[in-house]
Design a protein around this motif. Structure first.
Motif, short mmCIF file in Angstrom:
data_model
loop_
_atom_site.label_atom_id
_atom_site.label_comp_id
_atom_site.label_asym_id
_atom_site.label_seq_id
_atom_site.Cartn_x
_atom_site.Cartn_y
_atom_site.Cartn_z
N ALA A 41 -30.33 -46.48 -45.49
CA ALA A 41 -29.48 -46.54 -44.41
C ALA A 41 -28.02 -46.50 -44.32
N ASP A 42 -27.59 -46.58 -45.46
CA ASP A 42 -26.08 -46.65 -45.55
C ASP A 42 -25.50 -45.13 -45.66
N PHE A 43 -24.57 -44.94 -45.61
CA PHE A 43 -23.95 -43.49 -45.49
C PHE A 43 -23.64 -42.86 -47.02
N PRO A 44 -23.76 -41.66 -47.12
CA PRO A 44 -23.51 -40.91 -48.33
C PRO A 44 -22.16 -41.22 -48.66
N VAL A 45 -22.08 -41.51 -50.19
CA VAL A 45 -20.61 -41.90 -50.79
C VAL A 45 -20.03 -40.67 -51.45
N ALA A 46 -18.83 -40.39 -50.96
CA ALA A 46 -17.98 -39.15 -51.62
C ALA A 46 -17.37 -39.72 -52.84
N SER A 47 -17.16 -39.58 -54.00
CA SER A 47 -16.75 -40.25 -55.22
C SER A 47 -15.62 -39.56 -56.05
N GLU A 48 -15.86 -38.18 -55.90
CA GLU A 48 -14.80 -37.50 -56.71
C GLU A 48 -14.59 -36.07 -56.40
N VAL A 49 -13.51 -35.37 -56.48
CA VAL A 49 -13.33 -34.09 -55.92
C VAL A 49 -12.89 -33.18 -57.33
N ARG A 50 -13.19 -32.10 -57.67
CA ARG A 50 -12.59 -31.11 -58.78
C ARG A 50 -12.38 -29.78 -58.25
N LEU A 51 -11.35 -29.26 -58.59
CA LEU A 51 -10.94 -27.84 -58.17
C LEU A 51 -10.96 -27.06 -59.51
N MET A 60 -14.32 -25.54 -55.48
CA MET A 60 -14.38 -26.99 -55.03
C MET A 60 -15.51 -27.58 -55.12
N VAL A 61 -15.70 -28.70 -55.76
CA VAL A 61 -16.87 -29.64 -56.28
C VAL A 61 -16.63 -30.84 -55.87
N VAL A 62 -17.72 -31.59 -55.05
CA VAL A 62 -17.56 -32.62 -54.21
C VAL A 62 -18.66 -33.88 -54.91
N ASP A 63 -18.67 -34.83 -55.63
CA ASP A 63 -19.59 -35.50 -56.14
C ASP A 63 -20.20 -36.61 -54.75
#
Length: 424
Positions: A41-51, A60-63
């Motif tokens: 039920a919780d929201f997806p978590v965005a943890s890291e970005v790489r360019l 761009m890649v977002v985990d």
């Protein structure tokens, strides 16, 4: 292999993403994901970005903690890429997005509305979205959002936007807050408090990291409680959480409430290298700014919607012009009257700017039938001001001074109205 292909390949290896992954037919934003019943039920978590990449091709890649559907599209003036997502919990490291690489100058992220988040990417030049897709989590690797950009000329960029506008579903509209819960029999004046910015729009930011949107929301919530405690007024807010609300929606909301007073709350900041300034200011609406600083601030605030991917710069000004032309003299007079009383009251609690009463063409003050002011609590770029803005004691005293000014304004106005009725 060409040099360009080699650069892309190296970037892909560095980012750990296979270039062949992805699917062209990603469902539109809002489409149901597969197996929603199996998701937590919780929201997806965005943890890291790489360019990775260069000025011709950038990735761009977002985990994320899990996969979902997304939508990416471009906007001009300035050149941007918008990525619409379901509501996401952003847990990036500090200062993420302040810099970029290749075609990406910088990017911002945040809540757009309940159930929806957004990433706004500022481009260094025109570019098209070559691919945008999500990868499933595999083994020890998280789910990943992948965005591939390729440089194009301006004509090609504008053609892409035209085609996208034909096939793209209308963007989600951020609705104003719910209507007032005050019963129709409640004759108390309605006061609308408008904490500036919110969601993806952080507003200004202090050197120590405090964001305007958080400072003004905390202050507005405190002020709301103090006003409500008197029992004389009913208070509603354009936002009571970290949500983006478009400028036009703030005005529309105040009018839908039949508000008797509208107070927009902000904090200012001088651009680096332009000296220092300190103290609170109160602004009223004017077609011409009272000084160059007022003009700068109005331009900055009015363009806040650009952050959310809605550029108002090239929107026809007919509606805004009509609203200004129709603004009643009485309403303007009441706005100035309240502003002057507010400044006198705030002087007892906080330092005021040397030119504390100003005017400018703020969009958020353009309701023609509601006395409206915009309060700049201070400068987050000033050390003493940011110390005050984050002080519980300062907030208490300053909120008290504003509540007292509101009380005096309505006592005077209602007394004048009663005298007028008696003469008829």
């Amino acid at each position: 292999m060409s040099v360009r292909a080699a650069i892309v390949l190296v970037g892909a290896v560095l980012l750990g993403i296979p270039l062949g992954a992805g699917a062209a037919g990603v469902p539109a934003f809002g489409a149901p994901s597969s197996g929603p019943g199996d998701e937590p039920a919780d929201f997806p978590v965005a943890s890291e970005v790489r360019l990775g990449g260069d000025e011709t091709t950038t990735r761009m890649v977002v985990d994320f903690s899990r996969k979902f559907d997304l939508r990416a599209f471009t906007l001009a003036n300035p050149y941007r890429v918008i990525i619409d997502l379901p509501q996401v919990a952003f847990r990036f490291p500090p200062k993420t997005g302040e810099g970029g690489r290749g075609l990406i100058k910088a990017f911002r992220y945040g809540l757009m509305m309940t159930g929806g988040s957004r990433i706004v990417i500022d481009l260094t030049r025109p570019a098209r979205v070559e691919k945008s897709f999500m990868l499933d989590a595999t083994n020890d690797q998280p789910a990943r959002l992948v965005l591939d950009l390729a440089a194009v000329d301006r004509d090609a960029f504008l053609r892409t936007i035209a085609l996208e506008n034909r096939v793209r579903e209308p963007a989600a509209v951020v609705k104003p807050a719910p209507k007032s819960d005050a019963p129709k029999s409640d004759a108390r004046p309605i006061i609308v408090l408008d904490p500036g910015h919110g969601g993806i729009d952080n507003g200004t930011k202090s050197a120590s990291g405090e964001m305007e949107k958080t400072i003004v929301l905390e202050f507005a919530l405190l002020l709301r409680d103090k006003i409500e405690k008197t029992g004389k007024y009913h208070v509603v807010m354009t936002r009571s959480d970290d949500t983006f609300v478009a400028l036009a929606d703030r005005v529309q909301f105040a009018r839908s409430q039949a508000a008797a007073l509208f107070i927009s709350i902000h904090a200012d900041a001088l651009p680096r290298g332009e000296g220092d300034a300190q103290g609170a200011s109160v602004y009223t609406l004017s077609e011409t700014a009272s000084d160059s600083e007022a003009a700068r601030l109005a331009e900055t605030e009015n363009r806040a919607d650009v952050i959310a991917g809605v550029d108002l710069t090239f929107e026809p000004n007919d509606v805004a012009d009509i609203l200004i032309d129709l603004a009643q003299r009485e309403t303007k007079s009441f706005s100035v009257q309240f502003a002057r009383g507010l400044i006198d009251s705030m002087r007892t609690a906080t330092r005021m700017h040397k030119n504390s009463l100003k005017s400018a063409g703020f969009r958020v003050l353009k309701a023609p039938d509601i006395p409206s002011v915009l309060v700049e609590l201070g400068y987050v770029s000033n050390r003493q001001d940011i110390k005050s803005l984050t002080s519980a004691d300062w907030r208490e005293h300053t909120a008290d001074s504003i509540a007292q000014a509101i009380d005096r304004f309505f006592i005077t106005r209602l007394a004048g109205s009663s005298r007028g009725n008696g003469q008829n």
